[in-house]
Design a protein around this motif. Structure first.
Motif, PDB file in Angstrom:
ATOM      1  N   VAL A 260       0.796  -1.206  -0.097  1.00 15.86           N
ATOM      2  CA  VAL A 260      -0.091   0.001  -0.202  1.00 15.86           C
ATOM      3  C   VAL A 260       0.881   1.055   0.365  1.00 15.86           C
ATOM      4  O   VAL A 260       0.038   2.220  -1.051  1.00 15.86           O
ATOM      5  N   THR A 261       1.818   1.137   0.650  1.00 15.85           N
ATOM      6  CA  THR A 261       2.342   2.105   0.822  1.00 15.85           C
ATOM      7  C   THR A 261       3.379   2.930  -0.504  1.00 15.85           C
ATOM      8  O   THR A 261       3.617   3.893  -0.482  1.00 15.85           O
ATOM      9  N   SER A 262       4.159   1.729  -1.054  1.00 19.11           N
ATOM     10  CA  SER A 262       5.064   1.665  -1.341  1.00 19.11           C
ATOM     11  C   SER A 262       3.273   2.640  -3.556  1.00 19.11           C
ATOM     12  O   SER A 262       4.160   3.159  -4.623  1.00 19.11           O
ATOM     13  N   ASN A 263       1.853   2.228  -3.114  1.00 12.19           N
ATOM     14  CA  ASN A 263       1.235   2.280  -4.805  1.00 12.19           C
ATOM     15  C   ASN A 263       0.054   2.964  -3.880  1.00 12.19           C
ATOM     16  O   ASN A 263      -0.472   2.207  -4.015  1.00 12.19           O
ATOM     17  N   PRO A 264       0.234   3.569  -2.894  1.00 14.25           N
ATOM     18  CA  PRO A 264      -0.992   3.956  -2.715  1.00 14.25           C
ATOM     19  C   PRO A 264      -2.088   4.387  -3.495  1.00 14.25           C
ATOM     20  O   PRO A 264      -3.339   4.528  -3.176  1.00 14.25           O
ATOM     21  N   SER A 265      -2.176   5.469  -4.411  1.00 21.21           N
ATOM     22  CA  SER A 265      -2.866   5.543  -5.448  1.00 21.21           C
ATOM     23  C   SER A 265      -3.943   3.937  -6.034  1.00 21.21           C
ATOM     24  O   SER A 265      -4.811   4.550  -6.075  1.00 21.21           O
ATOM     25  N   GLU A 266      -3.420   3.114  -6.161  1.00 23.63           N
ATOM     26  CA  GLU A 266      -4.174   2.108  -6.353  1.00 23.63           C
ATOM     27  C   GLU A 266      -4.531   1.291  -4.822  1.00 23.63           C
ATOM     28  O   GLU A 266      -5.210  -0.224  -5.347  1.00 23.63           O
ATOM     29  N   TYR A 267      -4.427   1.270  -3.753  1.00 20.22           N
ATOM     30  CA  TYR A 267      -5.356   0.954  -2.849  1.00 20.22           C
ATOM     31  C   TYR A 267      -6.007   1.731  -2.399  1.00 20.22           C
ATOM     32  O   TYR A 267      -5.911   2.799  -1.580  1.00 20.22           O
ATOM     33  N   GLU A 268      -7.527   0.968  -1.830  1.00 20.03           N
ATOM     34  CA  GLU A 268      -8.355   1.633  -0.911  1.00 20.03           C
ATOM     35  C   GLU A 268      -7.631   1.778   0.309  1.00 20.03           C
ATOM     36  O   GLU A 268      -8.208   3.368   1.520  1.00 20.03           O
ATOM     37  N   PHE A 269      -7.669   0.831   0.709  1.00 22.28           N
ATOM     38  CA  PHE A 269      -6.346   1.151   2.255  1.00 22.28           C
ATOM     39  C   PHE A 269      -5.400   2.281   2.615  1.00 22.28           C
ATOM     40  O   PHE A 269      -5.354   2.788   3.399  1.00 22.28           O
ATOM     41  N   ALA A 270      -5.332   3.117   1.747  1.00 24.33           N
ATOM     42  CA  ALA A 270      -4.028   4.126   1.788  1.00 24.33           C
ATOM     43  C   ALA A 270      -4.951   5.109   2.208  1.00 24.33           C
ATOM     44  O   ALA A 270      -4.620   5.961   3.259  1.00 24.33           O
ATOM     45  N   ASP A 271      -6.686   5.424   2.269  1.00 26.18           N
ATOM     46  CA  ASP A 271      -7.478   6.664   3.103  1.00 26.18           C
ATOM     47  C   ASP A 271      -7.701   6.273   4.135  1.00 26.18           C
ATOM     48  O   ASP A 271      -7.372   6.750   5.417  1.00 26.18           O
ATOM     49  N   VAL A 272      -7.621   4.621   4.933  1.00 23.08           N
ATOM     50  CA  VAL A 272      -7.668   4.534   6.470  1.00 23.08           C
ATOM     51  C   VAL A 272      -5.546   4.643   6.875  1.00 23.08           C
ATOM     52  O   VAL A 272      -6.585   5.261   7.577  1.00 23.08           O
ATOM     53  N   MET A 273      -4.872   4.203   6.271  1.00 23.63           N
ATOM     54  CA  MET A 273      -3.917   4.753   6.190  1.00 23.63           C
ATOM     55  C   MET A 273      -3.862   6.731   7.151  1.00 23.63           C
ATOM     56  O   MET A 273      -3.262   7.016   8.024  1.00 23.63           O
ATOM     57  N   LYS A 274      -4.399   6.970   5.966  1.00 21.47           N
ATOM     58  CA  LYS A 274      -4.333   8.174   5.973  1.00 21.47           C
ATOM     59  C   LYS A 274      -5.294   9.268   7.421  1.00 21.47           C
ATOM     60  O   LYS A 274      -4.504  10.201   7.989  1.00 21.47           O
ATOM     61  N   ARG A 275      -6.794   8.729   6.802  1.00 20.72           N
ATOM     62  CA  ARG A 275      -7.455   9.134   8.139  1.00 20.72           C
ATOM     63  C   ARG A 275      -6.634   8.516   9.305  1.00 20.72           C
ATOM     64  O   ARG A 275      -6.703   8.944  10.668  1.00 20.72           O
ATOM     65  N   THR A 276      -6.357   7.347  10.226  1.00 22.36           N
ATOM     66  CA  THR A 276      -5.776   7.341  11.078  1.00 22.36           C
ATOM     67  C   THR A 276      -4.703   8.033  11.514  1.00 22.36           C
ATOM     68  O   THR A 276      -4.568   7.870  12.852  1.00 22.36           O
ATOM     69  N   ILE A 277      -3.737   8.318  10.409  1.00 19.32           N
ATOM     70  CA  ILE A 277      -2.353   9.797  11.062  1.00 19.32           C
ATOM     71  C   ILE A 277      -2.870  10.576  11.646  1.00 19.32           C
ATOM     72  O   ILE A 277      -3.065  11.279  12.397  1.00 19.32           O
ATOM     73  N   LEU A 278      -3.899  11.088   9.987  1.00 20.33           N
ATOM     74  CA  LEU A 278      -4.638  12.750  10.797  1.00 20.33           C
ATOM     75  C   LEU A 278      -5.165  12.679  11.454  1.00 20.33           C
ATOM     76  O   LEU A 278      -5.186  14.043  12.781  1.00 20.33           O
ATOM     77  N   GLU A 279      -6.216  11.707  12.359  1.00 15.40           N
ATOM     78  CA  GLU A 279      -7.305  11.517  13.150  1.00 15.40           C
ATOM     79  C   GLU A 279      -6.212  11.944  14.831  1.00 15.40           C
ATOM     80  O   GLU A 279      -7.199  11.762  14.966  1.00 15.40           O
ATOM     81  N   ARG A 280      -5.715  10.016  14.731  1.00 14.44           N
ATOM     82  CA  ARG A 280      -5.325  10.164  15.787  1.00 14.44           C
ATOM     83  C   ARG A 280      -6.500   9.783  17.051  1.00 14.44           C
ATOM     84  O   ARG A 280      -6.020  10.295  18.296  1.00 14.44           O
ATOM     85  N   THR A 281      -7.238   9.251  16.711  1.00 14.62           N
ATOM     86  CA  THR A 281      -8.188   8.177  17.813  1.00 14.62           C
ATOM     87  C   THR A 281      -7.453   7.280  18.798  1.00 14.62           C
ATOM     88  O   THR A 281      -6.848   7.076  17.668  1.00 14.62           O
ATOM     89  N   GLY A 282      -7.771   7.248  19.816  1.00 15.21           N
ATOM     90  CA  GLY A 282      -7.487   6.054  20.138  1.00 15.21           C
ATOM     91  C   GLY A 282      -5.835   6.358  20.312  1.00 15.21           C
ATOM     92  O   GLY A 282      -5.388   6.959  20.704  1.00 15.21           O
TER      93      GLY A 282
END
Ligand SMILES: [Zn+2]
Ligand SMILES: [Zn+2]
Length: 346
Positions: A260-282
């Motif tokens: 995912v990190t080497s091809n973020p545009s190919e994975y929907e999961f990249a959005d999960v990563m971005k949100r997790t880092i920016l929202e910092r919940t938990g």
């Protein structure tokens, strides 16, 4: 032209795999599949690995049986290269209930991620529960294990599992290349979620699938459910990072998600990563994350991002030692400034 016909000529079933049909013909005539080829003058090879060989075998089969339907059967040996990873070539799995009803191998069973029978909702199995022997074509045709003779049953106590991926494959799969393309896309998107549910580990998943199909079916089913829910995915990924907090550097925790990190545009999961880092919940801790990794996840130019961070984050906040890294909280706090500085760089 051959004037002999085989004595026993079962008809091909529409959802039967080509290999199953050839094995079944041979089995009911008490010969090996290779022996069938002896009826032909031409030099044939089974299994066929080219279209031409396959055509000759089909001609032979229609002469031996008077049926031509076998040409419509799905043959994994002739699947285009790019779809080969979708299939198991030697590992066999079956639905015993399907076999109990009609004794032949379904073409769909050879798809690796088809692990729960869409009709019976029971996980497929590859080995006999009583003696541990792997199922063979013979066992399927005889509806019993050819190791210990225990019979397949139309009912079983196996817990039913709802697996959206197997259901999806069942709906889409028709043997065509376009269907295989769709399935490939789906399976690719699923991978990081499987990894997440499996706590970031990937190396043991293939052995789980081959050793414990029910366990794998559950893992796949939960991953598929998670994939449908972005909020829950962010929550799960936060938990995953929180469990790695003492590793201090997230880059390590994210290692398992390199695809995912080497091809973020190919994975929907990249959005999960971005949100997790920016929202910092938990309690995801405050791991340091390298500029390189951030650039990859956000698909930014690494050297421009480095400049942007250096310009917009106060000097005393930046980590000075080692590789370029920034604490996650600082990245989140200064994110908008960083982004602005980045776009100013043109
Ligand atoms: Zn079934
Ligand atoms: Zn057995």
């Amino acid at each position: 032209m051959i004037d002999q016909k085989l004595l026993c000529r079962p008809t091909p079933e529409v959802d039967e795999s080509f290999q199953s049909y050839v094995e079944r013909l041979a089995f009911y005539n008490h010969v090996k599949p290779q022996d069938l080829l002896l009826f032909s003058q031409a030099k044939l090879k089974y299994p066929a690995t080219s279209r031409e060989q396959k055509l000759s075998i089909l001609t032979l089969l229609s002469e031996l049986t008077e049926y031509s339907e076998s040409e419509d059967l799905f043959d994994i040996r002739l699947v285009p290269k790019e779809y080969k990873t979708l299939f198991d070539f030697d590992f066999k799995k079956v639905c015993q209930k399907c076999l109990y009803d009609r004794a032949y191998f379904r073409d769909i069973w050879s798809l690796k991620n088809y692990v729960v029978c869409a009709e019976h909702r029971t996980p497929l199995s590859s080995h006999c529960l009583s003696c541990g022997k792997m199922f063979s074509f013979e066992s399927a045709f005889l509806k019993k294990c050819d190791g210990c003779n225990s019979h397949f049953r139309g009912t079983s106590n196996a817990q039913s599992v709802y697996d959206p991926i197997s259901e999806y494959i069942f709906k889409v799969f028709d043997g065509s290349d376009s269907a295989l393309k769709e399935i490939t896309k789906k399976i690719k998107q699923l991978q990081p979620y499987i990894r997440l549910i499996n706590n970031g580990r990937f190396e043991n998943i293939e052995s789980l699938r081959k050793g414990n199909l029910t366990g794998f079916a559950r893992l796949q089913a939960s991953s598929a459910e998670l994939m449908l829910d972005n909020d829950k995915s962010v929550e799960a990924f936060s938990k995953y990072l929180a469990s790695k907090v003492n590793k201090n550097e997230w880059s390590k925790a994210l290692n398992g998600f390199r695809d995912v990190t080497s091809n973020p545009s190919e994975y929907e999961f990249a959005d999960v990563m971005k949100r997790t880092i920016l929202e910092r919940t938990g309690d995801i801790g405050d791991g340091a994350i390298s500029y390189d990794l951030l650039a990859k996840i956000w698909k930014l130019d690494a050297s421009k991002l480095t400049l942007a961070i250096q310009e917009s984050v106060p000097d005393e906040v930046l980590i000075k030692t080692g590789r370029h890294k920034i604490r996650c909280s600082d990245f989140t706090n200064y994110w908008e400034h960083i982004l602005a500085a980045y776009s100013d760089l043109g």
